[in-house]
Design an enzyme around this catalytic site. Structure first.
Site, PDB file in Angstrom:
ATOM      1  N   GLN A 105       6.075  65.046  16.102  1.00  0.00           N
ATOM      2  CA  GLN A 105       7.163  65.549  14.637  1.00  0.00           C
ATOM      3  C   GLN A 105       6.516  66.567  13.590  1.00  0.00           C
ATOM      4  O   GLN A 105       5.394  66.636  13.530  1.00  0.00           O
ATOM      5  CB  GLN A 105       7.433  64.522  13.451  1.00  0.00           C
ATOM      6  CG  GLN A 105       8.517  63.773  14.153  1.00  0.00           C
ATOM      7  CD  GLN A 105       9.421  62.886  13.354  1.00  0.00           C
ATOM      8  OE1 GLN A 105       8.498  62.055  12.100  1.00  0.00           O
ATOM      9  NE2 GLN A 105      10.451  62.308  13.358  1.00  0.00           N
ATOM     10  N   TYR A 177      14.204  67.529   3.452  1.00  0.00           N
ATOM     11  CA  TYR A 177      13.167  67.907   3.438  1.00  0.00           C
ATOM     12  C   TYR A 177      12.880  69.168   3.329  1.00  0.00           C
ATOM     13  O   TYR A 177      14.435  69.831   3.225  1.00  0.00           O
ATOM     14  CB  TYR A 177      11.858  67.327   5.128  1.00  0.00           C
ATOM     15  CG  TYR A 177      12.073  65.635   4.698  1.00  0.00           C
ATOM     16  CD1 TYR A 177      11.684  65.175   3.651  1.00  0.00           C
ATOM     17  CD2 TYR A 177      12.216  64.523   5.147  1.00  0.00           C
ATOM     18  CE1 TYR A 177      10.849  63.975   3.187  1.00  0.00           C
ATOM     19  CE2 TYR A 177      11.531  63.499   5.240  1.00  0.00           C
ATOM     20  CZ  TYR A 177      11.057  63.224   3.980  1.00  0.00           C
ATOM     21  OH  TYR A 177      10.871  61.577   4.103  1.00  0.00           O
ATOM     22  N   ARG A 327      12.087  49.510  14.111  1.00  0.00           N
ATOM     23  CA  ARG A 327      11.493  48.145  13.414  1.00  0.00           C
ATOM     24  C   ARG A 327      12.049  47.716  14.534  1.00  0.00           C
ATOM     25  O   ARG A 327      10.401  46.817  14.149  1.00  0.00           O
ATOM     26  CB  ARG A 327      12.185  48.399  11.919  1.00  0.00           C
ATOM     27  CG  ARG A 327      11.624  49.169  10.832  1.00  0.00           C
ATOM     28  CD  ARG A 327      13.036  48.677   9.634  1.00  0.00           C
ATOM     29  NE  ARG A 327      14.036  49.270   9.635  1.00  0.00           N
ATOM     30  CZ  ARG A 327      15.025  48.770   9.009  1.00  0.00           C
ATOM     31  NH1 ARG A 327      15.049  48.432   7.814  1.00  0.00           N
ATOM     32  NH2 ARG A 327      16.326  49.709   9.168  1.00  0.00           N
ATOM     33  N   CYS A 353      13.955  43.194   6.600  1.00  0.00           N
ATOM     34  CA  CYS A 353      13.660  42.870   5.074  1.00  0.00           C
ATOM     35  C   CYS A 353      12.556  43.965   4.902  1.00  0.00           C
ATOM     36  O   CYS A 353      12.934  44.283   3.296  1.00  0.00           O
ATOM     37  CB  CYS A 353      12.838  41.639   5.865  1.00  0.00           C
ATOM     38  SG  CYS A 353      10.571  41.764   6.229  1.00  0.00           S
ATOM     39  N   CYS A 357       6.480  46.527   6.953  1.00  0.00           N
ATOM     40  CA  CYS A 357       6.682  48.353   7.858  1.00  0.00           C
ATOM     41  C   CYS A 357       6.829  49.146   6.332  1.00  0.00           C
ATOM     42  O   CYS A 357       5.587  49.608   5.818  1.00  0.00           O
ATOM     43  CB  CYS A 357       7.661  47.781   8.728  1.00  0.00           C
ATOM     44  SG  CYS A 357       9.288  47.656   7.703  1.00  0.00           S
ATOM     45  N   ALA A 401       4.320  30.081   8.251  1.00  0.00           N
ATOM     46  CA  ALA A 401       3.074  29.262   8.545  1.00  0.00           C
ATOM     47  C   ALA A 401       2.818  27.983   9.621  1.00  0.00           C
ATOM     48  O   ALA A 401       1.995  28.821  10.272  1.00  0.00           O
ATOM     49  CB  ALA A 401       2.461  29.045   7.213  1.00  0.00           C
ATOM     50  N   GLU A 420       7.423  17.678  10.695  1.00  0.00           N
ATOM     51  CA  GLU A 420       8.198  18.685   9.502  1.00  0.00           C
ATOM     52  C   GLU A 420       8.968  17.465   8.768  1.00  0.00           C
ATOM     53  O   GLU A 420       9.725  16.700   9.233  1.00  0.00           O
ATOM     54  CB  GLU A 420       9.182  19.715   9.984  1.00  0.00           C
ATOM     55  CG  GLU A 420      10.146  19.228   8.971  1.00  0.00           C
ATOM     56  CD  GLU A 420       9.867  20.795   7.381  1.00  0.00           C
ATOM     57  OE1 GLU A 420      10.369  20.258   6.204  1.00  0.00           O
ATOM     58  OE2 GLU A 420       8.629  21.004   7.544  1.00  0.00           O
TER      59      GLU A 420
END
Length: 661
Positions: A105, A177, A327, A353, A357, A401, A420
């Site tokens: 780019q 830009y 993403r 979310c 990233c 986790a 669990e």
């Protein structure tokens, strides 16, 4: 006999100029914070090679500055002298050995400057001295000589990237830009040869493209990235964009157009740079379709294209020729290979979310993913070796986790049981997905549970583990991922006011009619999300936060979207206050700066979003490890039971723990 793929268009080759892509899945340009001193690093090479190995058709690298004035961050790549060529060449070779094509780019931010090397405010260049609302930058109008220097810089940078072995370049005129600033009648108020009418405002972009094409030479692809609509008060609209791309294509300056949306110059426009989960899948495709209707070259589209079926539909419908799934590839580098192999149901779907990233980039940290922390850490985690000794591993807790620890440990060859206590695995994600605009977040658990089960983990729900059960199981190693519960700070409560935890409200607890105060200590998705939930239930909501603003700890595009929803819902926000106490109709607060009392009256209920307390019923310190036949090194704690934080830290710790077993 070959079975037909359900994605015939997505997986078909695409010719762009003199380059043929093996498929139409694209990783579009995005900052990684993996560059150092403007140069390619081994970490950056490993990051892109992981996506090439996963089968992506085209990788467009993060922006490369074309002039010294283009250093908009301290971790931008630079293509301003020949010393950059060897690094780009190593990256190109790494990508090419997997059959993937790679473009660079070519970039100048103009007035959109984020930071400088030493903390002082740099002088930003722009067509005119018109300020940026988002970054509060007042630029300096470029001189004629400076314009010519930058235009020549596009060409010199293109030549260097060709010398390095890249397949093409993309001139970035998107998101407000510098080229877009020259095009905009709101930003470019010059009256010389570079402004004053549409033809002269187009001159900068035309000459930048011509410079790149002429200096790179024939056979090298040159494309354009543009926002189909900048969706900003001073941005380019679709009509002007269509006129621009049609003109440039008619002059033979384009080999392709990459279409996105939004502008960096405003908070509302910037949300579209990496649109959060509240935006629908593929919502920018109609913009790409309008561009495709006026040009004769291939058109790519970016904007919440997360799944192969979405991309296939966009291409089949004639809205675009290729889809940027950036993403989605950060979340699952193997997405193209899984698509081609008939394993689309195994794709680890991005949930939008934005935390690790674009959120990491905006905090100056290397790129990653809350679901796939291997991203950005490829040299450490991408190829974990299989175990030499198979152990029985018991994981206590089925939140993010525990699921990640179980999946990775089983994938390496251990025999893993996950216990669990609840009816479903998922932990707090099961609450998050019930808030307005966050239903997609539940995909985190869908993905992690699927990975664990496919790896061979035995998942047991409704199974509470205590010290006796642990002893009876006789594991070789234990991972404790017992999570956290809502924190109730000490409060002065008089005459039994209605005080509820956020968790109870999300689960459907009855909330009295009237004014509801949400007391938010953390400033994350919980307080703001519960406020929106209650407003949707018809309650008058006052959100009291200890910080300077609601959602202070959310990624800024997510925060902006949620705050806009809060304004529309007429939620009152009271900043810089801490909860002190309550009676049946009054909430007592303290200002965090002055310590003065702040009273809110006519309140029917208080909802607490006051953080979390770790669940530490099982801790290494409290267990008789010798009796269990375990060493301290074989009992690992991960996630919120260590310290309540977010899914990102929980999943990373699950990965780290399993890698150590």
């Amino acid at each position: 006999m070959t079975t037909a793929t359900p994605f015939p268009r997505l997986l078909s080759p695409l010719r762009i100029g003199g380059v043929t892509l093996p498929n139409r899945i694209v990783s579009s340009g995005h900052d990684t914070v993996l560059a150092e001193d403007g140069a390619v690093t081994e970490d950056l090479i490993a990051y892109h090679e992981a996506r090439a190995a996963g089968g992506v058709g085209l990788i467009v690298l993060q922006v490369s500055g074309v002039h010294e004035s283009a250093r908009y961050t301290t971790h931008v790549l630079m293509a301003t002298d020949d010393s950059c060529v060897p690094g780009y060449a190593r990256l190109a070779r790494a990508v090419h050995r997997h059959g993937t094509k790679v473009f660079g780019q070519l970039f100048h931010p103009g007035r959109e400057i984020l930071e400088s090397a030493d903390g002082t405010a740099p002088v930003a260049w722009a067509p005119s001295a018109v300020p940026s609302e988002r970054f509060h930058v007042m630029p300096r109008a470029m001189t004629e000589q400076e314009i010519h220097e930058v235009v020549d810089g596009y060409g010199r940078a293109a030549r260097r990237l060709r010398d390095a072995g890249l397949d093409g370049v993309e001139v970035v005129a998107s998101h407000g830009y510098l080229p877009a600033q020259f095009l905009s009648p709101h930003v470019n108020v010059r009256t010389d040869g570079w402004g004053g009418d549409p033809e002269r405002r187009l001159r900068f972009l035309r000459e930048a493209l011509r410079s790149a094409r002429e200096q790179a030479g024939p056979g090298f692809a040159v494309g354009l990235r543009v926002s189909g609509d900048e969706l900003s008060h001073d941005g380019l609209d679709t009509t002007l964009v269509l006129e621009t791309v049609a003109r440039l294509d008619g002059e033979g300056l384009l080999d392709y157009v990459s279409v996105c949306a939004g502008s960096s110059s405003s908070l509302s426009g910037a949300q579209h740079i990496a649109p959060p989960m509240a935006r629908p899948a593929g919502y920018t495709a109609p913009l790409a379709a309008r561009v495709r209707a006026v040009v004769g070259v291939p058109v790519m589209v970016a904007g919440r294209v997360n799944q192969p079926q979405e991309a296939e539909q966009i291409i089949a419908g004639g809205q675009a020729d290729a889809c940027a799934m950036t993403r989605a590839l950060i979340c699952d580098p193997e997405l193209p290979a899984k698509t081609a192999d008939g394993r689309a149901e195994e794709i680890r779907a991005c949930v939008g979310c934005n935390q690790a990233c674009i959120g990491h980039f905006q905090l100056g940290h290397p790129i990653s993913c809350i679901q796939h922390p291997e991203t950005g850490r490829e040299r450490r985690f991408a190829l974990l070796p299989p175990v030499t000794r198979r152990r029985k591993v018991l994981v206590v807790g089925g939140g993010p986790a525990g699921l990640k620890a179980a999946a990775v440990a089983a994938g390496r060859g251990h025999a893993v049981e996950l216990h669990e206590a609840g009816r479903r695995v998922g932990g707090q994600v099961l609450l998050a997905e019930r808030l307005p605009g966050r239903a997609e977040f539940g995909g985190v658990i869908t993905n992690l549970e699927g990975e664990a089960r496919r790896a061979g983990v035995r998942v047991l729900t409704g199974s509470r583990i205590d010290a006796a059960a642990l002893a009876a199981a006789s594991p070789d190693a234990v991972v404790l991922a017992t999570g956290a519960l809502p924190r109730r700070p000490p409060l002065e409560l008089v005459d039994e006011p209605v005080v509820l935890d956020a968790w109870a409200v999300i689960r459907g607890a009855e909330v009295p009619r009237g004014r509801v105060v949400v007391a938010d200590w953390r400033g994350d998705w919980i307080g703001l999300g519960v406020a929106l939930l209650l407003a949707g239930r018809g309650r008058k909501v006052t959100l009291c936060v200890t910080g300077f603003a609601a959602g202070e700890h959310l990624q800024q595009y997510v925060r902006a979207g949620m705050l806009a929803d809060a304004v529309r819902a007429r939620i009152e926000v009271v900043p810089n206050v801490r909860l002190y106490g309550a009676d049946p109709d009054t909430v007592y607060l303290q200002h965090t700066l002055t310590e003065e009392a702040v009273l809110l009256e006519d309140v029917a209920a208080v909802v607490l979003a006051q953080g979390h307390t770790p669940v530490t019923d099982l801790t290494p310190a409290g267990l008789d490890l010798p009796a269990l036949g375990l060493s301290a090194e074989r009992v690992l704690t991960v996630g919120d039971c260590v310290s309540p934080r977010t899914v990102e830290e929980a999943v990373l710790e699950g990965l780290t723990a399993a890698a150590s077993l």
